[in-house]
Design an enzyme around this catalytic site. Sequence first.
Site, PDB file in Angstrom:
ATOM      1  N   LYS A 135     -12.003 -17.599   3.258  1.00 32.01           N
ATOM      2  CA  LYS A 135     -12.957 -16.486   3.173  1.00 32.01           C
ATOM      3  C   LYS A 135     -14.069 -16.827   2.179  1.00 32.01           C
ATOM      4  O   LYS A 135     -15.252 -16.577   2.451  1.00 32.01           O
ATOM      5  CB  LYS A 135     -12.229 -15.193   2.759  1.00 32.01           C
ATOM      6  N   GLN A 189      -6.393  -8.882  -0.766  1.00 33.94           N
ATOM      7  CA  GLN A 189      -5.620  -9.688   0.184  1.00 33.94           C
ATOM      8  C   GLN A 189      -4.184  -9.176   0.259  1.00 33.94           C
ATOM      9  O   GLN A 189      -3.540  -8.924  -0.763  1.00 33.94           O
ATOM     10  CB  GLN A 189      -5.652 -11.166  -0.260  1.00 33.94           C
ATOM     11  N   ASP A 236     -12.443  -4.604   5.206  1.00 38.78           N
ATOM     12  CA  ASP A 236     -11.284  -4.846   6.065  1.00 38.78           C
ATOM     13  C   ASP A 236     -11.151  -3.752   7.130  1.00 38.78           C
ATOM     14  O   ASP A 236     -10.397  -3.921   8.090  1.00 38.78           O
ATOM     15  CB  ASP A 236      -9.989  -4.861   5.231  1.00 38.78           C
TER      16      ASP A 236
HETATM   17  N1  GUN Z   1      -3.665 -10.714   5.062  1.00 37.70           N
HETATM   18  C1  GUN Z   1      -3.630 -11.285   6.278  1.00 37.70           C
HETATM   19  N2  GUN Z   1      -4.727 -10.944   6.984  1.00 37.70           N
HETATM   20  C2  GUN Z   1      -5.464 -10.130   6.191  1.00 37.70           C
HETATM   21  C3  GUN Z   1      -6.714  -9.454   6.356  1.00 37.70           C
HETATM   22  O1  GUN Z   1      -7.384  -9.518   7.394  1.00 37.70           O
HETATM   23  N3  GUN Z   1      -7.135  -8.733   5.293  1.00 37.70           N
HETATM   24  C4  GUN Z   1      -6.419  -8.627   4.144  1.00 37.70           C
HETATM   25  N4  GUN Z   1      -6.906  -7.883   3.148  1.00 37.70           N
HETATM   26  N5  GUN Z   1      -5.257  -9.233   3.964  1.00 37.70           N
HETATM   27  C5  GUN Z   1      -4.784  -9.980   4.978  1.00 37.70           C
END
Ligand code: GUN
Length: 284
Positions: free
Chosen positions: A53, A97, A120
Amino acid sequence: MGKVIDGKAIAGVLQEKMKAQTAYFSMQFGRKPSLAVIMVGEDPASAVYVRNKIRACEAVGINSQSYKLPQDTEASYLIDLIDKLNKDSATDGILVQLPLPSHLDAKKLIPLISSKKDVDGFSAKNIGALMLDDRTGLYSCTPLGIIQLIKSTGINIAGKHAVVVGRSNEVGKPVAMMLLQNHATVTICHSKTESLGDYTRMADILVVAVGKEKLITADMVKEGAVVIDVGINRNAEGKLCGDVDFESVLPKCGFITPVPGGVGPMTIAMLMANTLKAAKRNVQ
Ligand code: GUN
């Protein structure tokens, strides 16, 4: 023989297009769009996702603020940090996350993120926006990416039978709603569904988000179907694989996403798009 949908390449093209938009934003407002990424603990898979990311932010011209917090971080610390970032006008997006360590309750903490910065798309307000077809909301990234991947095949979603396997708040439920927004007839299956294959065999579009290696085999897929594999599993040899038995399904389907290189890169591209969308609204 089915065609492999190259999610990595499609995400790359989208990110290349976003570069111009972030550059324009930076020129207009004297700063880059900015995303805060909070990670608590050392979960190895999460560390890889967070790194990807942050790399994507760099590639598209988004500023990333990385908060790597120790495993024993207290809830009060996280609450204060989210509060500070909510109030910071130069922070456009906030992402915590998941999963969080077991002493931290995501159900209590995630809703503290301002819905305007919830890139998200996990908040009740943003989920509500999706349900109500309110396009000003921030929609969850993986479902957004899935819709783009389906559209990339050139098929018209309207009128097709889409079967979603999985009913998570992050993927199954929102992707079903987005397919409905695109005028598909939608069936949602899950772990309690009896005779799963009877449903999946009827799918023109099959989206599988369960987390179970080889859950979907060739006999469960309709000839020519578009198959989107959201699963991320490790097989006995330690290799990444999805929920679909790729080798056997490929000859039968019309299109299929690989794991890795399918849905994953698109989730990140949509996170970048959501951050840009949040940033534009933040400066209005
Ligand atoms: N953990 C796995 N996929 C994601 C996601 O798309 N967003 C977040 N915040 N955590 C994750």
